[in-house]
Design a protein around this motif. Structure first.
Motif, PDB file in Angstrom:
ATOM      1  N   ILE A 120       4.528  -2.088   0.402  1.00  0.00           N
ATOM      2  CA  ILE A 120       3.571  -1.139  -0.177  1.00  0.00           C
ATOM      3  C   ILE A 120       4.341  -0.208  -1.112  1.00  0.00           C
ATOM      4  O   ILE A 120       5.164   0.591  -0.655  1.00  0.00           O
ATOM      5  CB  ILE A 120       2.866  -0.304   0.915  1.00  0.00           C
ATOM      6  CG1 ILE A 120       2.120  -1.222   1.900  1.00  0.00           C
ATOM      7  CG2 ILE A 120       1.902   0.693   0.289  1.00  0.00           C
ATOM      8  CD1 ILE A 120       1.515  -0.477   3.072  1.00  0.00           C
ATOM      9  N   SER A 122       5.111   2.949  -3.444  1.00  0.00           N
ATOM     10  CA  SER A 122       4.674   4.344  -3.431  1.00  0.00           C
ATOM     11  C   SER A 122       5.552   5.151  -4.383  1.00  0.00           C
ATOM     12  O   SER A 122       6.583   4.678  -4.856  1.00  0.00           O
ATOM     13  CB  SER A 122       4.716   4.927  -2.012  1.00  0.00           C
ATOM     14  OG  SER A 122       6.045   5.097  -1.555  1.00  0.00           O
ATOM     15  N   VAL A 148       0.293   6.094  -3.246  1.00  0.00           N
ATOM     16  CA  VAL A 148       0.479   4.906  -2.411  1.00  0.00           C
ATOM     17  C   VAL A 148      -0.355   3.782  -3.026  1.00  0.00           C
ATOM     18  O   VAL A 148      -1.557   3.951  -3.249  1.00  0.00           O
ATOM     19  CB  VAL A 148       0.030   5.169  -0.960  1.00  0.00           C
ATOM     20  CG1 VAL A 148       0.240   3.918  -0.104  1.00  0.00           C
ATOM     21  CG2 VAL A 148       0.794   6.351  -0.374  1.00  0.00           C
ATOM     22  N   CYS A 149       0.298   2.657  -3.317  1.00  0.00           N
ATOM     23  CA  CYS A 149      -0.360   1.538  -4.003  1.00  0.00           C
ATOM     24  C   CYS A 149      -0.649   0.412  -3.006  1.00  0.00           C
ATOM     25  O   CYS A 149       0.281  -0.256  -2.543  1.00  0.00           O
ATOM     26  CB  CYS A 149       0.513   1.014  -5.140  1.00  0.00           C
ATOM     27  SG  CYS A 149       0.799   2.215  -6.456  1.00  0.00           S
ATOM     28  N   ARG A 150      -1.894   0.223  -2.727  1.00  0.00           N
ATOM     29  CA  ARG A 150      -2.298  -0.851  -1.815  1.00  0.00           C
ATOM     30  C   ARG A 150      -2.903  -1.994  -2.625  1.00  0.00           C
ATOM     31  O   ARG A 150      -3.263  -1.832  -3.794  1.00  0.00           O
ATOM     32  CB  ARG A 150      -3.317  -0.346  -0.803  1.00  0.00           C
ATOM     33  CG  ARG A 150      -4.663   0.042  -1.415  1.00  0.00           C
ATOM     34  CD  ARG A 150      -5.647   0.506  -0.372  1.00  0.00           C
ATOM     35  NE  ARG A 150      -5.866  -0.489   0.646  1.00  0.00           N
ATOM     36  CZ  ARG A 150      -6.591  -0.271   1.745  1.00  0.00           C
ATOM     37  NH1 ARG A 150      -7.151   0.919   1.948  1.00  0.00           N
ATOM     38  NH2 ARG A 150      -6.753  -1.218   2.643  1.00  0.00           N
ATOM     39  N   THR A 154      -2.985  -5.620   1.932  1.00  0.00           N
ATOM     40  CA  THR A 154      -2.381  -4.528   2.703  1.00  0.00           C
ATOM     41  C   THR A 154      -3.112  -4.318   4.016  1.00  0.00           C
ATOM     42  O   THR A 154      -4.335  -4.151   4.040  1.00  0.00           O
ATOM     43  CB  THR A 154      -2.416  -3.217   1.890  1.00  0.00           C
ATOM     44  OG1 THR A 154      -1.739  -3.407   0.650  1.00  0.00           O
ATOM     45  CG2 THR A 154      -1.729  -2.095   2.658  1.00  0.00           C
ATOM     46  N   LEU A 159      -0.574   0.594   5.796  1.00  0.00           N
ATOM     47  CA  LEU A 159      -0.939   1.655   4.859  1.00  0.00           C
ATOM     48  C   LEU A 159      -0.859   3.009   5.541  1.00  0.00           C
ATOM     49  O   LEU A 159      -0.337   3.980   4.977  1.00  0.00           O
ATOM     50  CB  LEU A 159      -2.351   1.410   4.324  1.00  0.00           C
ATOM     51  CG  LEU A 159      -2.888   2.468   3.354  1.00  0.00           C
ATOM     52  CD1 LEU A 159      -2.116   2.431   2.039  1.00  0.00           C
ATOM     53  CD2 LEU A 159      -4.381   2.253   3.099  1.00  0.00           C
ATOM     54  N   GLU A 163       1.393   6.345   4.478  1.00  0.00           N
ATOM     55  CA  GLU A 163       0.728   7.636   4.275  1.00  0.00           C
ATOM     56  C   GLU A 163       1.230   8.670   5.283  1.00  0.00           C
ATOM     57  O   GLU A 163       1.331   9.855   4.954  1.00  0.00           O
ATOM     58  CB  GLU A 163      -0.787   7.459   4.380  1.00  0.00           C
ATOM     59  CG  GLU A 163      -1.364   6.663   3.209  1.00  0.00           C
ATOM     60  CD  GLU A 163      -2.869   6.533   3.263  1.00  0.00           C
ATOM     61  OE1 GLU A 163      -3.449   6.711   4.361  1.00  0.00           O
ATOM     62  OE2 GLU A 163      -3.476   6.237   2.212  1.00  0.00           O
ATOM     63  N   GLU A 175      -4.228   7.287  -3.174  1.00  0.00           N
ATOM     64  CA  GLU A 175      -4.230   5.845  -3.371  1.00  0.00           C
ATOM     65  C   GLU A 175      -4.543   5.504  -4.820  1.00  0.00           C
ATOM     66  O   GLU A 175      -5.475   6.040  -5.413  1.00  0.00           O
ATOM     67  CB  GLU A 175      -5.248   5.182  -2.445  1.00  0.00           C
ATOM     68  CG  GLU A 175      -4.839   5.163  -0.984  1.00  0.00           C
ATOM     69  CD  GLU A 175      -5.755   4.299  -0.130  1.00  0.00           C
ATOM     70  OE1 GLU A 175      -6.386   3.377  -0.697  1.00  0.00           O
ATOM     71  OE2 GLU A 175      -5.830   4.549   1.074  1.00  0.00           O
ATOM     72  N   THR A 177      -3.963   1.903  -7.783  1.00  0.00           N
ATOM     73  CA  THR A 177      -3.382   0.596  -8.043  1.00  0.00           C
ATOM     74  C   THR A 177      -2.099   0.799  -8.846  1.00  0.00           C
ATOM     75  O   THR A 177      -1.907   1.860  -9.469  1.00  0.00           O
ATOM     76  CB  THR A 177      -4.336  -0.284  -8.854  1.00  0.00           C
ATOM     77  OG1 THR A 177      -4.500   0.281 -10.168  1.00  0.00           O
ATOM     78  CG2 THR A 177      -5.696  -0.399  -8.177  1.00  0.00           C
TER      79      THR A 177
END
Length: 370
Positions: A120, A122, A148-150, A154, A159, A163, A175, A177
């Motif tokens: 993930i 970030s 935070v890129c999910r 994921t 996740l 976080e 969050e 992309t």
């Protein structure tokens, strides 16, 4: 349980391995160690690693370590390689990174055929002009956004772990992309670095007399120009397309203003300049201020003698007046034994602050009601 005890309880449990003991990696380590999280440090530089350990950012790795979370905090040009190595070395760990570009390492790892289920990306929006373990601090991320890129693969628990890391160091997780992140930081971080550096470069050949006139405006707009060129070459290269898009638009705006000033008496020239300044006003108004609020404050400039204890006395007397300081900038006057404290206050508090400080003998250099 008291509030102070609750604040020290970590959301992240288990061992956290941090690869890269520079400013960000060591600062994460310090923030987690405050909450008694077991932090393992690794770095390609033995001296940097030893320094970070000596400062208390974590401990050296052991063969039996089984981290639950791995944080990759290395330069952008090796981020993908290190993420790949950590995913293979610790098959039960979630791996995140804190690089300032998110799409490039993700695409590179996917091109290599890596299973990215446990990865993930970030990015904490925090830093300092000086890097390295010696500049690290536990409060570096307090109140700062942490992207935070999910993706569709994921897992919710993974996740939540990343976080939780952001929350444990005092940051605010958001969050996005990878594409949204890179476009956003191109505008708010990467292009400002280029603009500040180019403006500061004009100062290199300036006359000494001109530099004596430098005030807070030029200092504010060039502050980040002290950043490391080697790092920024990597960042800008990795996020080139979004940066170029913003730079091209900015170049067009600069051309419009410079053309207008070549013939300031031509029809429409003054309007073009005024429109550029007005649009800047609108952009500044949209920037979130204290606590993320889009609030306008009044400015109060107080002359402060350059002697010990004066600034503390100023804050103490503002407190006695019931005035909350929303923001503060300090500017030292060249060749004079005083400085200027540019203080932001809520509009209803301005008049009382001015009258109260003047009654206590402070000299007011200016305020937005003048």
């Amino acid at each position: 349980m008291s509030d102070s005890t609750t604040a020290r309880v970590a959301r992240v449990t288990g061992t956290v391995r941090i690869v890269g003991a520079g400013l960000l990696g060591s600062s994460i380590g310090h923030a987690l160690r405050v909450k008694d999280v077991d932090v393992v440090l690794a770095d390609a530089s033995p001296s940097q690693l030893r320094l970070a350990i000596d400062y208390g950012a974590g401990r050296a790795a052991r063969p039996e370590d089984r981290p639950r979370l791995v944080v990759v905090a290395v330069p952008p040009d090796v981020t993908a390689d290190v993420i790949q190595a950590e995913l293979k070395a610790f098959p039960d760990a979630v791996v995140t990174d804190v690089a300032s570009v998110k799409l490039q390492p993700f695409d590179e790892l996917r091109r290599r055929g890596m299973d990215l289920t446990r990865y993930i990306g970030s990015h904490p929006l925090a830093g300092r002009e000086r890097g390295g373990a010696i500049s690290a601090r536990a409060d570096l991320f307090v109140g700062r956004p942490w992207v935070v890129c999910r993706d569709d693969e994921t897992r919710a628990a993974d996740l939540a772990l990343v976080e939780a890391l952001a929350l444990d160091v005092g940051a605010m997780p958001l969050e996005m992309t990878p594409q949204e992140h890179d476009r956003s930081v191109a505008l708010t971080s990467h292009v400002p670095q280029v603009v500040a550096s180019l403006l500061a470069a004009r100062l290199a050949a300036a006359d000494e007399d001109a530099l004596q006139l430098a005030g807070q405006g030029v200092r504010d707009t060039t502050r980040i120009a002290a950043s490391a060129p080697e790092l920024w070459v990597q960042i800008l290269s990795a996020n080139a397309a979004p940066v170029v898009e913003v730079l091209d638009a900015l170049a067009s705006d600069l051309r419009t203003v410079s053309d207008a000033l070549r013939t300031p008496d031509a029809p429409g020239a003054r309007r073009a300049v005024a429109d550029a300044i007005r649009q800047g006003n609108e952009g500044v108004d949209r920037l979130p201020g204290k606590h993320g609020q889009n609030r306008r404050f009044e400015q109060l400039v107080v002359m402060v003698d350059d002697t010990p204890g004066q600034l503390a006395r100023l804050f103490g007397e503002l407190g006695e007046l019931g005035v909350n300081v929303e923001d503060l900038r300090l500017e030292h006057s060249p060749g004079a034994q005083f400085g200027l404290a540019d203080i932001s206050v809520a509009p209803p508090a301005l008049r009382g602050a001015v009258e109260g400080l003047e009654a206590r003998g402070w000299r007011i250099a200016g305020n937005t009601n003048d």
